[in-house]
Motif scaffolding. Structure first.
Motif, mmCIF file in Angstrom:
data_model
loop_
_atom_site.group_PDB
_atom_site.id
_atom_site.type_symbol
_atom_site.label_atom_id
_atom_site.label_comp_id
_atom_site.label_asym_id
_atom_site.label_seq_id
_atom_site.Cartn_x
_atom_site.Cartn_y
_atom_site.Cartn_z
ATOM 1 N N LEU A 1 0.501 0.976 -24.052
ATOM 2 C CA LEU A 1 0.046 -0.423 -22.876
ATOM 3 C C LEU A 1 -1.153 -1.251 -23.816
ATOM 4 O O LEU A 1 -2.546 -0.482 -23.851
ATOM 5 C CB LEU A 1 -0.347 0.451 -21.715
ATOM 6 C CG LEU A 1 1.180 1.332 -21.164
ATOM 7 C CD1 LEU A 1 1.038 1.657 -20.034
ATOM 8 C CD2 LEU A 1 1.877 0.224 -21.342
ATOM 9 N N TRP B 1 -3.983 -1.747 -21.546
ATOM 10 C CA TRP B 1 -5.327 -1.488 -21.600
ATOM 11 C C TRP B 1 -6.038 0.184 -22.110
ATOM 12 O O TRP B 1 -6.702 0.358 -21.949
ATOM 13 C CB TRP B 1 -5.356 -0.829 -20.407
ATOM 14 C CG TRP B 1 -4.706 -0.361 -19.493
ATOM 15 C CD1 TRP B 1 -3.076 -0.895 -19.257
ATOM 16 C CD2 TRP B 1 -4.503 0.975 -18.879
ATOM 17 N NE1 TRP B 1 -2.391 0.683 -18.065
ATOM 18 C CE2 TRP B 1 -3.131 1.701 -18.709
ATOM 19 C CE3 TRP B 1 -5.413 2.025 -19.309
ATOM 20 C CZ2 TRP B 1 -2.591 2.907 -18.313
ATOM 21 C CZ3 TRP B 1 -5.787 3.525 -18.965
ATOM 22 C CH2 TRP B 1 -3.966 3.520 -18.527
ATOM 23 N N GLN B 2 -4.871 0.510 -22.407
ATOM 24 C CA GLN B 2 -5.147 1.716 -23.310
ATOM 25 C C GLN B 2 -5.777 1.562 -24.926
ATOM 26 O O GLN B 2 -5.537 0.307 -25.637
ATOM 27 C CB GLN B 2 -3.699 2.704 -23.534
ATOM 28 C CG GLN B 2 -3.228 3.020 -22.532
ATOM 29 C CD GLN B 2 -1.736 3.436 -22.636
ATOM 30 O OE1 GLN B 2 -1.501 3.339 -23.363
ATOM 31 N NE2 GLN B 2 -1.720 4.440 -21.473
ATOM 32 N N CYS C 1 -2.333 6.283 -13.601
ATOM 33 C CA CYS C 1 -1.766 6.881 -15.307
ATOM 34 C C CYS C 1 -1.238 5.735 -16.300
ATOM 35 O O CYS C 1 -1.218 5.812 -17.574
ATOM 36 C CB CYS C 1 -0.651 7.851 -15.345
ATOM 37 S SG CYS C 1 0.570 7.669 -14.572
ATOM 38 N N GLY C 2 -0.280 4.699 -15.533
ATOM 39 C CA GLY C 2 -0.046 3.671 -15.728
ATOM 40 C C GLY C 2 1.312 3.040 -15.968
ATOM 41 O O GLY C 2 1.727 2.424 -16.574
ATOM 42 N N LYS C 3 1.479 3.699 -14.625
ATOM 43 C CA LYS C 3 2.838 3.658 -14.359
ATOM 44 C C LYS C 3 3.350 2.155 -13.932
ATOM 45 O O LYS C 3 4.060 1.472 -14.779
ATOM 46 C CB LYS C 3 3.163 4.299 -13.109
ATOM 47 C CG LYS C 3 3.088 5.712 -12.748
ATOM 48 C CD LYS C 3 4.208 6.799 -11.985
ATOM 49 C CE LYS C 3 2.645 6.569 -10.571
ATOM 50 N NZ LYS C 3 1.680 6.933 -10.571
ATOM 51 N N THR D 1 1.368 -0.260 -14.891
ATOM 52 C CA THR D 1 1.523 -0.882 -16.775
ATOM 53 C C THR D 1 2.765 -1.239 -16.484
ATOM 54 O O THR D 1 3.120 -2.076 -17.552
ATOM 55 C CB THR D 1 -0.318 -1.184 -16.772
ATOM 56 O OG1 THR D 1 -1.443 -1.151 -15.654
ATOM 57 C CG2 THR D 1 -0.240 -1.883 -18.283
ATOM 58 N N LEU D 2 3.144 -0.125 -16.752
ATOM 59 C CA LEU D 2 4.108 0.239 -17.825
ATOM 60 C C LEU D 2 5.323 -0.627 -17.144
ATOM 61 O O LEU D 2 6.283 -1.513 -18.222
ATOM 62 C CB LEU D 2 5.271 1.675 -18.176
ATOM 63 C CG LEU D 2 5.854 1.959 -18.741
ATOM 64 C CD1 LEU D 2 5.771 1.773 -20.248
ATOM 65 C CD2 LEU D 2 6.341 3.112 -18.928
ATOM 66 N N THR E 1 5.064 -3.724 -18.135
ATOM 67 C CA THR E 1 4.982 -4.583 -19.394
ATOM 68 C C THR E 1 7.407 -4.709 -19.743
ATOM 69 O O THR E 1 7.162 -5.069 -20.770
ATOM 70 C CB THR E 1 4.540 -3.146 -20.399
ATOM 71 O OG1 THR E 1 3.453 -2.573 -20.253
ATOM 72 C CG2 THR E 1 4.923 -3.719 -21.102
ATOM 73 N N TYR F 1 5.173 11.846 -16.526
ATOM 74 C CA TYR F 1 4.592 10.422 -17.154
ATOM 75 C C TYR F 1 4.387 10.352 -18.524
ATOM 76 O O TYR F 1 4.790 10.182 -19.516
ATOM 77 C CB TYR F 1 4.071 9.666 -16.575
ATOM 78 C CG TYR F 1 3.312 8.286 -17.039
ATOM 79 C CD1 TYR F 1 3.818 6.894 -17.064
ATOM 80 C CD2 TYR F 1 2.244 8.642 -18.404
ATOM 81 C CE1 TYR F 1 3.463 6.146 -17.791
ATOM 82 C CE2 TYR F 1 1.383 6.969 -18.843
ATOM 83 C CZ TYR F 1 2.431 6.401 -18.697
ATOM 84 O OH TYR F 1 2.227 5.196 -19.017
ATOM 85 N N LYS G 1 -3.396 -7.963 -20.082
ATOM 86 C CA LYS G 1 -4.145 -6.910 -19.156
ATOM 87 C C LYS G 1 -5.731 -7.429 -18.915
ATOM 88 O O LYS G 1 -6.344 -7.053 -20.268
ATOM 89 C CB LYS G 1 -3.271 -5.584 -18.893
ATOM 90 C CG LYS G 1 -3.793 -5.134 -17.379
ATOM 91 C CD LYS G 1 -3.524 -3.986 -16.982
ATOM 92 C CE LYS G 1 -3.949 -3.346 -15.964
ATOM 93 N NZ LYS G 1 -3.157 -2.714 -15.124
#
Lengths: 195, 324, 198
Positions: free
Chosen positions: A14, A16-17, A42-44, A46-47, A50, A191, B324
Motif C-alpha cells: 500500500l 503509505w507503507q 491497519c490499512g483496510k 486504503t486497501l 486501492t 487482515y 496517498k
C-alpha cells in the motif's frame, strides 16, 4: 473455459507503507464472500480504495472485474436530490451493456417508500442503506464493503445479510472485529493473513 | 446521458439562479439602452452578457466541486464511465450558456432598442511621418475588413491653383480634393498587416493633419447579434473544456478550476502573444466592440475549438489514481 | 506535495492575471461590463452636473466618458455649455466669468483634438468660441492665431466626415486661392457670419 477471478492482488504494497512492509496477495472468485477483520489504522480502507482504483499501490499488481460496486466507510451522497433521482442518475452512469434496475436495488434495502424524499432529509441509517443499495446497481461482479454495518439498525443488518447471501457477486467486507459484521458472511480472515 | 445532462443543468441553473439571470438580463438591457443614460451600443449590452456568461462559468466550477463532494466523480471512475460524465457536464454547461445567449437575443430582437444612429464609428489611429510626403498608419487590434482611413490633408503650402492631388500605395491611387475628407479603404492585406504607408506626390506639397486622422469602422448592425452571441458561445466552449480539464485531470478544486479557466482564457487578450490563438475578439464588447467584433479568423477560431475538443478528450479519460 | 502542484500552478496563473489586469496590460473576460457600468454612472453624473450647471464637473466626467466609451459628443457638449452658450451676454455673467469659461471650453476642445473620436464639430465650435467669446475681450495675437489655425483645419476637413456643409470644399478652395493675408481675412469674414449652433 475458466472464469477469470473477480479480484486478484499480487504482492501489493500500500502507498503509505514502508519498503519493509509485508506484501498483500488475495485471489477471489465470483461468488466468494469474505470478511477481512482488522483493527483501526491497519490499512483496510486504503486497501479497499486501492482495489477500487482511487489510490495507487506502491508496487504489485491489482486485477479486478470492471463491474465493481463499492460502499465507502464515509458515504458521499448528493443530499439535495431525491433518492429516486439519485438512482436515476446512477443508472445513467452505468455501462449500457449492463441491465440496470434502480427500482430493484432500492427494494433490496427497503428504500422504495422513501423514493421521493430528499437524501438530506433522511436519517444517517437510511443514508447508509442508500450507500449500500448503490453498490448493487449495474450487476457488479465484485462488491467491496468498507464497514457496512455503520449506522444500520438490526433490520438493516438483516437486509444486508440477505442481500449478500442472495448475491452472485464476489463480496469483500472490511471491518474491525466485534462490530456485528461477523454475522454477514461465513468466511472470516484477519487482515494480517492477507500478507 | 440526457438524464445526467439534465441533472447537471438543473444543479447549474436552479430556480434562484434562473431568476437572477432574468433580472440580470433586464438590468443589462436597461443599463445599455436607457433612453437618457444608456450608451445605446450593442457593445455595452454584450459586455453585460459576457459578464453573465463568466459568472455562469464560475457557477459551473462550483457545481463541479459540489459534485465531487457528492461522490459523483468516484462513481463515474468506479463504473468506468468518465467520458459519459464529462460529456454530460459539457452539454449541460453549454446548454445553460445557450439559454442565456438565446434569451438575451430575444430581448433585444423583441424590444428593438434605439441604437447609435450613425452606421460608422471613428477610432484613433497611430500615425507617423515617414517623409515630407509619406505617412504610415498602424493599429493594434484586428479590425474588420472594409474599414477605412479617414484623413484630412492640408493644402496651405501647395503651389497656387493646386486643389487636387492623389494618394498612392504601390500601384493603387486615389484623388484627394482640397476641403474634402479623404477616405482610403483598407484591403484585406492591409488589415492583416495592421499597418499601411500612404504617399502623396512631392511636387504638390500637401501635408497630413495628423491629430484628426481617424479609422472609420462600420458598426455591426443589430442583425449581427445572433452571430456575435454565437461567437461568445464558441469562445466559452473552450473555457468549459479548460475548466473540466483542470478540475478532472489536474484534480484542482472546482472553484479554483473555473477561475483558472477564465484567467487562462483572458490571456487570449494579450496582444502579440503566440501562446494562444487570437480569439479575444470573439467576446469583444464595450469600447473594443466596434473595433474588433467579427474579426476572428477562421484558423484562430478552429484552433481554439480544437484546443477545447482535445481538452475534453483528455478529461474523458479515467482519472489516474492518487498517491496517498 | 505533488498533489498540490496543479493547484499552485493554477493559483499562480490567476495571480499573474490579477497583477496584469491591475497594471492595465490585460483585459479579463467580462471586464468590459465594469467599464460599461462605470460609463452608465458617469452619464448619470454628467446629467446631474449639467442640470446643476457645474461645468468643471461636466468637463471632468465628459473626459472619463470619452475614455471609456469613445463618445466625444459629451465633451463637445460640455465645452459648448461652458464656453459658448452660458458665456453669452444674455446669461448675465460678469465679463470676467464669461471669459474664464470661454477660455476653459476652448481649452477642453483644443486639448482633446487628438483623442476625440470625432473631432470635426469641435474644431468649428472652438473657432467660434475664440471668435465670439474670447477675441472681443483679448488683444492677444496668440489667441487670434490659434483661432485662424483651428478654423483652417476645419475648412480643410470640409466640415468633417458626414458633414452637411456641402459647400465647405469650395470654401477651402476659395481660401487657398488667396494670399497669406487674404486667407486670414477670409477666415475672419467667415467667422463673423452668424453661427447657429446645433
Amino acid at each position: 473455459m475458466t472464469t477469470p477471478p473477480a479480484l486478484i492482488l499480487e504482492n501489493v504494497r500500500l502507498a503509505w507503507q514502508g519498503a519493509d512492509a509485508p506484501l498483500i496477495s488475495i485471489k477471489a472468485q465470483v461468488g466468494d464472500k469474505l470478511l477481512v477483520l482488522g483493527s483501526n489504522g491497519c490499512g483496510k480502507t486504503t486497501l479497499a480504495e486501492t482495489i477500487c482504483g482511487y489510490l495507487q499501490a506502491a508496487n504489485g499488481t491489482v486485477g479486478r472485474s470492471s463491474r465493481l460496486g463499492y460502499v465507502a466507510q464515509q458515504p458521499k451522497l448528493p443530499v439535495t436530490i431525491s433518492v429516486e433521482s439519485y438512482f436515476g442518475q446512477l443508472v445513467s452512469l452505468c455501462a449500457d451493456s449492463v441491465v440496470n434496475d434502480a427500482q430493484q436495488c432500492m427494494n433490496l434495502f427497503g428504500l422504495t417508500p422513501y423514493a421521493k424524499r430528499k437524501i438530506g432529509d433522511l436519517s444517517r441509517g437510511w443514508q447508509q442503506r442508500i450507500n449500500l443499495a448503490q453498490a448493487w446497481l449495474g450487476d457488479p461482479r465484485l462488491i467491496i464493503l468498507d464497514e457496512p454495518q455503520t449506522a444500520l439498525d438490526p433490520d438493516g443488518m438483516t437486509s444486508l445479510r440477505n442481500v449478500i447471501a442472495d448475491s452472485n457477486a464476489c463480496v469483500l467486507i472490511f471491518s474491525p472485529p466485534q462490530t456485528g459484521c461477523e454475522t454477514l458472511v461465513d468466511t472470516h480472515i484477519n487482515y494480517s493473513e492477507l500478507c | 446521458m440526457l438524464n445526467l445532462s439534465t441533472a447537471v443543468f438543473r444543479q447549474l441553473l436552479s430556480w434562484p439562479m434562473l431568476l437572477s439571470g432574468a433580472l440580470w438580463l433586464a438590468l443589462a438591457y436597461n443599463l445599455s439602452f436607457d433612453e437618457h443614460l444608456g450608451a445605446a451600443s450593442l457593445g455595452a449590452f454584450l459586455s453585460y452578457i459576457v459578464l453573465a456568461l463568466s459568472a455562469l462559468i464560475l457557477r459551473f466550477g462550483y457545481v463541479l466541486q459540489q459534485r465531487r463532494q457528492q461522490g459523483w466523480l468516484r462513481q463515474d471512475s468506479l463504473r468506468g464511465t468518465t467520458a459519459r460524465a464529462v460529456i454530460s457536464e459539457t452539454v449541460a454547461a453549454m446548454f445553460a450558456l445557450l439559454l442565456l445567449v438565446v434569451c438575451s437575443q430575444l430581448i433585444v430582437l423583441a424590444l428593438s432598442p434605439r441604437l447609435n444612429v450613425q452606421s460608422e464609428s471613428h477610432h484613433i489611429v497611430m500615425s507617423r511621418v515617414e517623409s515630407d510626403n509619406s505617412w504610415s498608419f498602424a493599429w493594434d487590434d484586428n479590425i474588420p475588413a472594409g474599414s477605412k482611413l479617414c484623413l484630412t490633408f492640408d493644402f496651405e503650402n501647395s503651389p497656387k491653383g493646386v486643389f487636387e492631388s492623389y494618394i498612392a500605395v504601390k500601384e493603387l491611387s486615389a484623388p484627394v480634393i482640397a476641403g474634402e475628407i479623404f477616405y482610403w479603404p483598407l484591403s484585406a492585406d492591409n488589415v492583416l498587416d495592421r499597418t499601411i504607408t500612404l504617399e502623396a506626390p512631392a511636387e504638390h506639397n500637401i501635408s497630413l493633419i495628423r491629430p484628426i486622422a481617424r479609422l472609420v469602422i462600420e458598426r455591426p448592425p443589430i442583425s449581427a447579434l445572433p452571430r456575435l452571441l454565437l461567437n461568445q458561445l464558441l469562445f466559452f466552449f473552450t473555457v468549459i473544456a479548460l475548466c473540466l480539464f483542470i478540475f478532472r485531470r489536474l484534480k484542482v478544486n472546482g472553484n479554483l478550476a473555473s477561475m483558472g479557466a477564465l484567467a487562462i482564457s483572458s490571456l487570449t487578450n494579450i496582444k502579440g502573444s503566440y501562446l494562444f490563438p487570437d480569439v479575444g475578439a470573439l467576446v469583444a464588447s464595450g469600447l473594443r466592440f466596434e473595433r474588433t467584433a467579427l474579426t476572428t479568423s477562421n484558423i484562430a477560431l478552429f484552433t481554439w475549438l480544437a484546443i477545447g475538443a482535445i481538452l475534453i478528450y483528455f478529461s474523458c479519460k479515467n482519472p489516474v489514481a492518487n498517491k496517498k | 506535495m505533488t498533489r498540490n502542484l496543479p493547484s499552485a500552478f493554477v493559483s499562480l496563473i490567476i495571480a499573474f492575471c490579477v497583477v496584469s489586469i491591475a497594471n492595465g496590460n490585460l483585459r479579463a473576460v467580462g471586464q468590459d461590463a465594469v467599464d460599461s457600468f462605470r460609463c452608465f454612472n458617469m452619464y448619470l453624473d454628467f446629467n446631474n452636473a449639467s442640470f446643476e450647471e457645474n461645468y468643471l464637473m461636466m468637463g471632468a466626467v465628459a473626459k472619463q466618458i470619452e475614455y471609456l466609451s469613445g463618445d466625444s459628443d459629451v465633451s463637445e457638449f460640455s465645452a459648448y455649455m461652458a464656453g459658448y452658450s452660458t458665456s453669452a451676454e444674455s446669461h448675465k455673467r460678469t465679463g470676467r466669468d464669461a471669459l474664464h469659461w470661454a477660455e476653459t471650453g476652448a481649452e477642453w476642445l483644443q486639448s482633446s483634438v487628438s483623442t476625440r473620436n470625432k473631432p470635426f464639430t469641435g474644431l468649428q465650435l472652438a473657432a467660434y468660441i475664440y471668435a465670439d467669446r474670447i477675441l472681443p475681450h483679448s488683444s492677444s495675437r496668440l489667441v487670434r492665431e490659434q483661432m485662424l489655425k483651428i478654423y483652417a483645419v476645419w475648412l480643410a476637413s470640409g466640415g468633417g466626415s458626414g458633414s452637411v456643409n456641402h459647400g465647405s470644399a469650395t470654401l477651402y478652395q476659395d481660401y487657398l486661392a488667396l494670399d497669406h493675408e487674404g486667407r486670414d481675412n477670409y477666415i475672419l469674414g467667415q467667422l463673423q457670419q452668424t453661427w447657429v449652433p446645433e
